[in-house]
Design an enzyme around this catalytic site. Structure first.
Site, PDB file in Angstrom:
ATOM      1  N   ASP A 101      10.216  -0.744  -8.262  1.00 51.21           N
ATOM      2  CA  ASP A 101       9.875  -1.841  -9.540  1.00 51.21           C
ATOM      3  C   ASP A 101       9.126  -0.303 -10.247  1.00 51.21           C
ATOM      4  O   ASP A 101       9.883  -0.208 -11.550  1.00 51.21           O
ATOM      5  CB  ASP A 101       8.587  -2.519  -9.021  1.00 51.21           C
ATOM      6  CG  ASP A 101       7.648  -3.273  -9.653  1.00 51.21           C
ATOM      7  OD1 ASP A 101       8.529  -4.003 -10.492  1.00 51.21           O
ATOM      8  OD2 ASP A 101       6.736  -3.695  -9.085  1.00 51.21           O
ATOM      9  N   ASP A 157       7.852  -7.452   2.719  1.00 48.81           N
ATOM     10  CA  ASP A 157       6.916  -8.311   2.883  1.00 48.81           C
ATOM     11  C   ASP A 157       5.852  -9.174   2.264  1.00 48.81           C
ATOM     12  O   ASP A 157       5.753  -8.336   1.034  1.00 48.81           O
ATOM     13  CB  ASP A 157       5.542  -8.162   4.071  1.00 48.81           C
ATOM     14  CG  ASP A 157       5.141  -6.551   3.583  1.00 48.81           C
ATOM     15  OD1 ASP A 157       5.625  -6.153   2.417  1.00 48.81           O
ATOM     16  OD2 ASP A 157       4.217  -6.586   3.391  1.00 48.81           O
TER      17      ASP A 157
HETATM   18  P1  5GP Z   1       7.236   1.553  -7.342  1.00 50.01           P
HETATM   19  O1  5GP Z   1       6.205   2.758  -7.167  1.00 50.01           O
HETATM   20  O2  5GP Z   1       9.093   1.564  -7.422  1.00 50.01           O
HETATM   21  O3  5GP Z   1       6.487   1.013  -8.355  1.00 50.01           O
HETATM   22  O4  5GP Z   1       6.858  -0.076  -5.982  1.00 50.01           O
HETATM   23  C1  5GP Z   1       8.121  -0.113  -5.232  1.00 50.01           C
HETATM   24  C2  5GP Z   1       7.650  -0.167  -3.940  1.00 50.01           C
HETATM   25  O5  5GP Z   1       6.969  -1.523  -4.139  1.00 50.01           O
HETATM   26  C3  5GP Z   1       9.081  -0.901  -3.335  1.00 50.01           C
HETATM   27  O6  5GP Z   1       9.556  -0.133  -2.293  1.00 50.01           O
HETATM   28  C4  5GP Z   1       8.059  -2.302  -2.734  1.00 50.01           C
HETATM   29  O7  5GP Z   1       7.638  -1.176  -1.034  1.00 50.01           O
HETATM   30  C5  5GP Z   1       7.369  -2.508  -3.366  1.00 50.01           C
HETATM   31  N1  5GP Z   1       7.164  -3.888  -3.695  1.00 50.01           N
HETATM   32  C6  5GP Z   1       7.958  -3.876  -5.468  1.00 50.01           C
HETATM   33  N2  5GP Z   1       8.299  -4.765  -5.514  1.00 50.01           N
HETATM   34  C7  5GP Z   1       7.956  -5.627  -5.031  1.00 50.01           C
HETATM   35  C8  5GP Z   1       7.830  -7.263  -4.598  1.00 50.01           C
HETATM   36  O8  5GP Z   1       8.765  -7.735  -5.499  1.00 50.01           O
HETATM   37  N3  5GP Z   1       7.860  -7.551  -3.351  1.00 50.01           N
HETATM   38  C9  5GP Z   1       7.577  -6.375  -2.903  1.00 50.01           C
HETATM   39  N4  5GP Z   1       6.930  -7.084  -1.272  1.00 50.01           N
HETATM   40  N5  5GP Z   1       6.957  -5.434  -2.619  1.00 50.01           N
HETATM   41  C10 5GP Z   1       7.905  -4.970  -3.948  1.00 50.01           C
END
Ligand code: 5GP
Ligand code: MG
Length: 178
Positions: A101, A157
């Site tokens: 994300d 989740d």
């Molecule tokens: P980042 O550090 O890239 O923002 O975070 C990524 C992590 O956030 C992913 O591995 C996941 O665990 C969580 N995450 C990001 N987007 C989503 C989403 O749409 N749904 C869920 N359940 N978790 C997300």
């Protein structure tokens, strides 16, 4: 907890794409005995399906990162909750995650692994949400690029619910407590 979801990626589309990725990874990592590093908990279904389709020698370890806490928004800087047991010096490391994300959590993990002197580090993510990317991070293998929606299922989740769903579904905005 009552939440509304709608389908985004079907079980058969997931299976087809995971087989394709596994074939590509098997080609790229044949004879390299890669160390597959799964990012718990969200990777567990994807990783299990992926490695069973790879059919080359490999090893598996897990880390755990915290970046979201029962919320559809990140709660500050990511932290490592569980460290790798396997020494990574000289190893070809493939990080396997559910979703990228902002990219901050994988950026942290990649830096930590690089400090330990691996032969290479690449990233494989089932889902990529490029619209919210904050960290400069290259994702080497992507299953599906998706819009900025909150997804669940296939290991992923919301408040520990929905991980067992066979498909990827979108949590409807009115139910996700934004
Ligand atoms: P980042 O550090 O890239 O923002 O975070 C990524 C992590 O956030 C992913 O591995 C996941 O665990 C969580 N995450 C990001 N987007 C989503 C989403 O749409 N749904 C869920 N359940 N978790 C997300
Ligand atoms: Mg994750």
């Amino acid at each position: 907890m009552q939440t509304q979801t709608r389908p985004l990626i079907s079980e058969s589309d997931l299976a087809r794409r995971v087989r394709e990725l596994a074939g590509q990874l098997a080609d790229d990592y044949r004879d390299l005995n890669p160390l597959i590093v799964g990012v718990l908990k969200g990777c567990f279904v994807f990783l299990a399906d992926l490695v069973r389709e790879m059919a080359i020698p490999l090893q598996i370890d897990f880390v755990r990162l915290a970046s979201y806490r029962d919320s559809t928004y990140p709660t500050g800087a990511p932290r490592m909750l569980l460290e790798l047991e396997t020494p990574v010096a000289g190893r070809h490391v493939l990080i396997v995650d559910d979703i990228v994300d902002t990219g901050h959590s994988l950026d942290l993990l990649r830096r930590r692994i690089l400090q330990a002197g691996p032969a290479s580090v690449r990233i494989c993510a089932l889902l990529d949400k490029p619209s919210r990317r904050g960290a400069e991070i290259a994702i080497d293998y992507v299953g599906f690029t998706i819009p900025d929606e909150f997804v669940v299922g296939y290991g992923i989740d919301f408040a520990e619910q929905h991980r067992h769903l066979r498909e990827i579904r979108v949590l409807e905005p009115q139910a996700d407590q934004r």
